[in-house]
Design an enzyme around this catalytic site. Structure first.
Site, PDB file in Angstrom:
ATOM      1  N   HIS A 257      -3.266   0.668 -14.645  1.00 33.63           N
ATOM      2  CA  HIS A 257      -4.209   1.653 -15.193  1.00 33.63           C
ATOM      3  C   HIS A 257      -3.987   2.970 -14.461  1.00 33.63           C
ATOM      4  O   HIS A 257      -3.997   3.006 -13.231  1.00 33.63           O
ATOM      5  CB  HIS A 257      -5.650   1.172 -14.981  1.00 33.63           C
TER       6      HIS A 257
ATOM      7  N   GLU B 186       0.827  -1.210   0.000  1.00 34.99           N
ATOM      8  CA  GLU B 186       0.000   0.000   0.000  1.00 34.99           C
ATOM      9  C   GLU B 186       0.860   1.258   0.000  1.00 34.99           C
ATOM     10  O   GLU B 186       0.535   2.243  -0.661  1.00 34.99           O
ATOM     11  CB  GLU B 186      -0.962   0.023   1.184  1.00 34.99           C
TER      12      GLU B 186
ATOM     13  N   SER C 211       7.052 -17.907   2.122  1.00 31.23           N
ATOM     14  CA  SER C 211       7.418 -17.340   3.419  1.00 31.23           C
ATOM     15  C   SER C 211       8.852 -16.826   3.404  1.00 31.23           C
ATOM     16  O   SER C 211       9.682 -17.254   2.600  1.00 31.23           O
ATOM     17  CB  SER C 211       7.250 -18.379   4.530  1.00 31.23           C
TER      18      SER C 211
ATOM     19  N   GLY D 196      -6.403   5.114  -1.155  1.00 30.39           N
ATOM     20  CA  GLY D 196      -6.695   3.724  -1.467  1.00 30.39           C
ATOM     21  C   GLY D 196      -8.183   3.415  -1.388  1.00 30.39           C
ATOM     22  O   GLY D 196      -8.872   3.846  -0.471  1.00 30.39           O
TER      23      GLY D 196
END
Length: 121
Positions: free
Chosen positions: A88, A44, A74, A64
Site C-alpha cells: 500500500h 527496516e 536459519s 517507521g
C-alpha cells in the site's frame, strides 16, 4: 547501521528494492545463526529506503510506525538477500513487505513495515 553490518543495495526496479547482507560475526547470534534482529534491520532499511523513494524529499519524509518479522529458516553463513515490495502506498501511510532469502533462494524471513508519510514543515 547499514555500513556497520554490511548491507549493500543491489537492485532498484519499477516496483521493488533489493539489498544483501552478510551472515558473519556482525549479524549472528551466540549460536552462530543469523540474528533475528539483523534480519529486522535489513527489512527496516529496505522498507525505509523504498518508501522514501516514492515521495518528493523536498516536501515529505517517511518514518517507521510498526514492523514485524516471521523467522522461517536459519542461516549460518553466506549472504542473505532482501526484497521490498509495496502492499500500500498512500498519502499518509505506506505498507511494505520484505522477503529475505538465502543463497538457495529459500525464504528465511518475511517482514512487513508500516511507514508514516510526514509533511516537512
Amino acid at each position: 547501521m547499514t555500513d556497520h553490518i554490511g548491507i549493500a543495495f543491489t537492485e532498484i526496479g519499477e516496483n521493488y528494492v533489493k539489498a544483501t547482507m552478510p551472515v558473519d560475526s556482525r549479524t549472528v547470534q551466540p549460536l552462530r545463526m543469523l540474528h533475528g534482529g539483523a534480519s529486522v534491520v535489513l527489512a527496516e532499511t529496505l522498507g525505509s529506503i523504498a518508501a522514501t523513494m516514492t515521495v518528493d524529499p523536498n516536501e515529505k519524509y517517511c518514518v517507521g510506525l510498526d514492523i514485524n518479522a516471521n523467522h522461517i529458516k536459519s542461516v549460518k553463513e553466506g549472504l542473505v538477500e532482501g526484497t521490498a515490495r509495496p502492499l500500500h502506498v498512500g498519502k499518509k501511510t505506506q505498507v511494505w513487505e520484505i522477503k529475505i532469502t538465502n543463497e538457495e533462494n529459500q525464504l528465511v524471513c518475511v517482514s512487513r513495515i508500516t511507514m508514516a508519510v510526514i509533511d516537512k514543515k
